[in-house]
Design an enzyme around this catalytic site. Structure first.
Site, PDB file in Angstrom:
ATOM      1  N   HIS A 140       0.776  -1.103   0.031  1.00 53.77           N
ATOM      2  CA  HIS A 140      -0.103   0.100   0.080  1.00 53.77           C
ATOM      3  C   HIS A 140       0.949   1.435   0.026  1.00 53.77           C
ATOM      4  CE1 HIS A 140      -4.126  -1.795   1.040  1.00 53.77           C
ATOM      5  NE2 HIS A 140      -3.003  -2.814   0.992  1.00 53.77           N
ATOM      6  N   ASP A 158      -5.362   5.951   2.083  1.00 51.38           N
ATOM      7  CA  ASP A 158      -5.482   4.874   1.665  1.00 51.38           C
ATOM      8  C   ASP A 158      -7.219   4.428   1.819  1.00 51.38           C
ATOM      9  OD1 ASP A 158      -5.509   1.648   1.937  1.00 51.38           O
ATOM     10  OD2 ASP A 158      -3.849   2.057   0.973  1.00 51.38           O
TER      11      ASP A 158
END
Length: 463
Positions: free
Chosen positions: A23, A115
Site C-alpha cells: 500500500h 488509503d
C-alpha cells in the site's frame, strides 16, 4: 523530515498510506506525480511499518504517533486487525491533520488522500474540515463489489444466499455455483469470519458515500473501463484512473520488507526466451507446508525452469512462524531446474526476456506489473481482492490460467505445462502483448493516465 523546495502552486496535499509495503509503494508513487505537478506533499504515517523518510527527501514526513494495542498488532485475523488499526489511528490522525492546518508560512492544505482501507480517516478528515479522497490499492472491480455489498445486504442478500443478483447486475464475469448459490470469486479472507469481512466492507463503502470527495484507482480504462464508469455512477463523484502508477512514477519507488536477490537476474540470463516460470505469492500470503510440498513437487515435475521466491514467513505452522524452508528441504524439493531466492527485483524479473509466465497470488501491484510486461499468469489467489483479480486474469482478459482450487502436484505440473507450452499459449501471449501495448499507451505522455493525474491535480486545487 522537511521536504525539499517549496510548492509553486502554494498548495499541498496530505497523504496517509496504510502501513503495508504493497500500500505504501503506490501511495508514494502517486505522491511523486503530484509533487512533479507543483503540489507540496506531506506524508502522515503510522509508526508501525513506517516508510523511510531518508529515501524520499522531496516529501515531508510526519508521524501520527499512534499507540497500537498489542492485541491489534498480533491479531491473526487480518480483517479484525484492519478494523483495529482504524480504531487506534483515527484520533491521532485527526490531531496530526489539524496540527498541519495550524502551521504558518507553509503551503495551504487543499486535500488529504488516504488509503482505501482507512475508512475511519475519511470521517476524521471531514471533521477536521479537509476534503478527502480514498486511494484504492486494489482494482476497480474489487472496489465496485465492495460498494454493492451494503445495498445487497439491505435487500436481504449475503454472499452465501442470493449473491447471483450482484453477479448479474455488477460483476458478469464472476462464477456462481448454482448448487450452493455462492460466489467463488468474491472477496474472501479464510482466516476471518464472514460477518467480520462483511462488516469491514460495509464500513468502507459507507464511509466512501458519507465522507469522501472521490476515489483514486491504480488502473486504466483498457482493462477496467466499465467498472470505473459504474463506480462513478455509484458514488456520484470523480474516480481517477491513474494507473499503471509504476510506469508513470518519476522515480523508482519500492518499499519491501526484504532486500531483493539481484543475482537471480544473471541466472535468468542463462535461459532461452520465455522459458522460465517466475513464482511469487507476494509479501503477505502464507501457505501450509503441505501446500509448499505440492508446489515444489509440481514445479519439479513440470520440467520447466523456474525462479521461486520463498520469503521468510511464507510457511504457516511450526514453532518459528517466520522460518523459511531449510536449504536441504529446498534442494530435495526443487531439483536441478529451479532457483530459489528469499526476494526478487520483481519488475526486472518480469521484464527479463527469459520469463514466459508468472505464478502469482494476483495481488494488484503484481497484476499491474505483469500486465505492463506482457507476461501470462498462473493464478493462485490467496485472500481478499486476489480472488477477484484472478477471475479477471483468466476469464475477462484471457491472459492466464487458474492453478486450481486443490493444490496438487500433478494438477500443478499440468497447469504449468499448459501455461508455458499448451495449445493456446500463442493466443494467450498475444492477448498479454496487447494489454502491454494498452498499458504503455495509457502511461505515455498525453495518455489517459497522465491526463487523469492532471485532472486529479486540477480537482485537488479546486477543493
Amino acid at each position: 523530515m522537511a521536504g525539499e523546495g517549496r510548492s509553486p502552486t502554494g498548495h499541498r496535499v496530505v497523504m496517509f498510506p496504510f502501513p503495508s509495503p504493497s500500500h505504501i509503494t503506490p501511495m508514494l508513487q502517486l505522491a511523486g506525480l503530484l509533487r512533479a505537478r507543483g503540489l507540496d506533499v506531506t506524508v502522515l504515517h503510522a509508526d508501525f511499518n513506517a516508510p523511510d523518510p531518508a529515501r524520499h527527501p522531496e516529501f515531508t514526513f510526519v508521524s501520527i504517533r499512534e499507540n497500537l494495542p498489542r492485541e491489534v498488532v498480533y491479531n491473526a485475523d487480518m480483517v479484525e486487525q484492519m478494523i483495529g488499526f482504524n480504531a487506534a489511528c483515527e484520533a491521532p490522525f485527526q490531531a496530526a491533520l489539524e496540527a498541519l492546518l495550524l502551521q504558518e508560512d507553509e503551503p495551504r492544505v487543499c486535500a488529504v488522500v488516504v488509503d482505501g482501507q482507512w475508512y475511519a480517516m475519511l470521517g476524521a478528515a471531514k471533521r477536521a474540515g479537509v476534503p478527502a479522497l480514498a486511494m484504492r490499492a486494489d482494482g476497480a472491480a474489487t472496489f465496485l463489489s465492495m460498494l454493492a455489498t451494503p445495498r445487497l445486504r439491505a435487500d436481504g442478500y449475503v454472499p452465501i444466499e442470493g449473491i447471483h443478483k450482484l453477479l448479474i447486475e455488477n460483476l458478469p464475469f464472476y462464477r456462481c455455483q448454482a448448487w450452493t448459490r455462492s460466489a467463488r470469486d468474491l472477496i474472501r479472507v479464510d482466516v476471518s469470519h464472514e460477518e467480520t469481512v462483511l462488516r469491514f466492507i460495509t464500513l468502507v463503502a459507507d464511509a466512501m458515500r458519507a465522507s469522501s470527495s472521490g476515489v483514486i484507482v491504480n488502473t486504466f480504462d483498457a482493462i477496467e473501463g466499465p467498472e470505473l464508469a459504474k463506480i462513478r455512477a455509484e458514488l456520484s463523484r470523480p474516480a481517477f484512473a491513474v494507473g499503471p502508477l509504476h510506469l508513470l512514477s518519476p522515480a523508482r519507488v519500492e518499499h519491501g520488507l526484504h532486500a531483493p536477490d539481484r543475482g537471480c537476474l544473471a541466472w535468468l540470463d542463462t535461459h532461452p526466451p520465455r522459458s522460465v516460470l517466475y513464482v511469487s505469492l507476494g509479501s503477505v500470503a502464507r501457505i501450509d507446508r503441505a501446500v509448499f510440498e505440492e508446489m515444489a513437487r509440481g514445479l519439479a515435475g513440470s520440467g520447466v525452469p523456474f525462479l521461486w521466491v520463498l520469503r521468510p514467513g511464507l510457511l504457516r505452522g511450526g514453532a518459528d512462524q517466520a522460518a523459511a524452508p531449510s536449504l536441504e528441504e529446498l534442494d530435495n524439493a526443487v531439483g536441478r531446474n529451479g532457483k530459489v531466492v528469499t526476494w526478487a527485483p520483481q519488475r526486472e524479473v518480469l521484464a527479463h526476456p527469459s520469463v514466459g509466465g508468472f505464478w502469482t497470488h494476483c495481488g494488484w501491484n503484481s497484476m499491474m506489473e505483469t500486465i505492463c510486461e506482457g507476461v501470462p499468469v498462473l493464478a493462485q489467489p490467496c485472500f481478499a481482492d486476489q480472488t477477484v483479480s484472478a477471475r479477471y486474469v483468466t476469464n475477462r482478459w484471457g491472459v492466464g490460467l487458474d492453478v486450481g482450487k486443490v493444490i496438487q502436484r500433478e494438477n500443478i505440473a499440468n497447469a504449468i505445462s499448459n501455461l508455458m507450452a499448451g495449445e493456446d499459449v500463442e493466443a494467450r501471449r498475444e492477448r498479454a502483448r496487447h494489454l502491454k501495448m494498452e498499458a504503455n499507451r495509457c502511461a505515455a505522455e498525453g495518455g489517459s493516465a497522465s491526463l487523469a493525474v492532471d485532472n486529479l491535480v486540477e480537482y485537488l486545487l479546486s477543493l
